[in-house]
Design an enzyme around this catalytic site. Sequence first.
Site, PDB file in Angstrom:
ATOM      1  CG  HIS A   1      -3.028   3.608   2.955  1.00  0.00           C
ATOM      2  ND1 HIS A   1      -3.413   3.354   1.653  1.00  0.00           N
ATOM      3  CD2 HIS A   1      -3.131   2.411   3.600  1.00  0.00           C
ATOM      4  CE1 HIS A   1      -3.724   2.082   1.532  1.00  0.00           C
ATOM      5  NE2 HIS A   1      -3.563   1.488   2.698  1.00  0.00           N
TER       6      HIS A   1
ATOM      7  CG  ASN B   1      -6.372  -0.503   1.405  1.00  0.00           C
ATOM      8  OD1 ASN B   1      -5.695  -0.002   0.524  1.00  0.00           O
ATOM      9  ND2 ASN B   1      -5.831  -1.104   2.457  1.00  0.00           N
TER      10      ASN B   1
ATOM     11  CB  CYS C   1      -0.935   0.009   1.200  1.00  0.00           C
ATOM     12  SG  CYS C   1      -2.123  -1.353   1.210  1.00  0.00           S
TER      13      CYS C   1
END
Length: 328
Positions: free
Chosen positions: A255, A285, A115
């Site tokens: 994030h 996500n 990520c």
Amino acid sequence: MTNHSAYIAGLGFYVPDRVLTNRELEKMVETSDEWIRTRTGISERRIAEKGVGTSELASRAALAALKQAGVSPNDVDLIIAATTTPDMPLPSCACFIQQKIGAKNAAAFDLAAACAGFVYALVTAEQFIRAGVYKNILVIGADVISPYIDWTERSTCILFGDGAGAALLKPASGKSGILSSVLGSDGQYADLLTIPCGGSRRPATHGSVAENGHTLKMSGSEVFKLAVRGMSEAVIEALSRAKVKKSDVACFIPHQANQRIIDAVADRLELPAEKIFVNLQKYGNTSAASCAIALCEAVEQGKIKKGDKVVLATFGSGLVWGALVMEW
């Protein structure tokens, strides 16, 4: 040695058309729309059709970034594809992207930082520009994570979606561009977020498939705590290196993993809600694409204007994290 910093000359993103809502997930696993929204902030996510690889999403985002920057694919010097879900183990996703967009003069490679990939790739690209090696670098954060999700596992299937975001970096002049960055990792926590099978240690077998070893496994509560600490400390250090005060930050893009993580980081950094950009309610996500897509939308919506100080912060499997300060 030119010692030019890098600035983003163009942005683009792409998400699949297929929307998977919380209501649909209610029919797939024991959960509810309210439960998901309360605990994560996510309402829906995008899912790629079967057979669509990461390079397809990435290429669409890349072409949009090139168009905005006014740069021809022929003039791209380097393609860095931040992904942990390439189309296949080899060749690299970046080479498929090169093929699809026609960037025949570019070097190309993948960067795997889960990520945190987009921030890691931006920092990597900046070094090539500072060294005077390349002038037009395409940085892409893209993942098609849905094939690696166990859609019967409530703790993970509600979180993730597919997508891609891209940036075209050029040498900056004056104060604009990337001002500072901080990257970090701690491999002692590598087992907290994994896809156990499919690599060289445990290649695909009938047994690995039967035991569901090719889907994502996560120790959520431990990852949560480490994500909050890692991102907060990285942002503080990056701001210090850039000599930028927290009060001078116009837009903070964390994030997009979980609203509770975002809130906890914001509390630690004492940043007001109006300065924090959030779009995870629409996409979930999207792994390496997360910060890239959010940056695109923040600019599109006028949340970021020329001269603004912008901070990106991210965190992922590894465990890895990173923060970046730029002047838009």
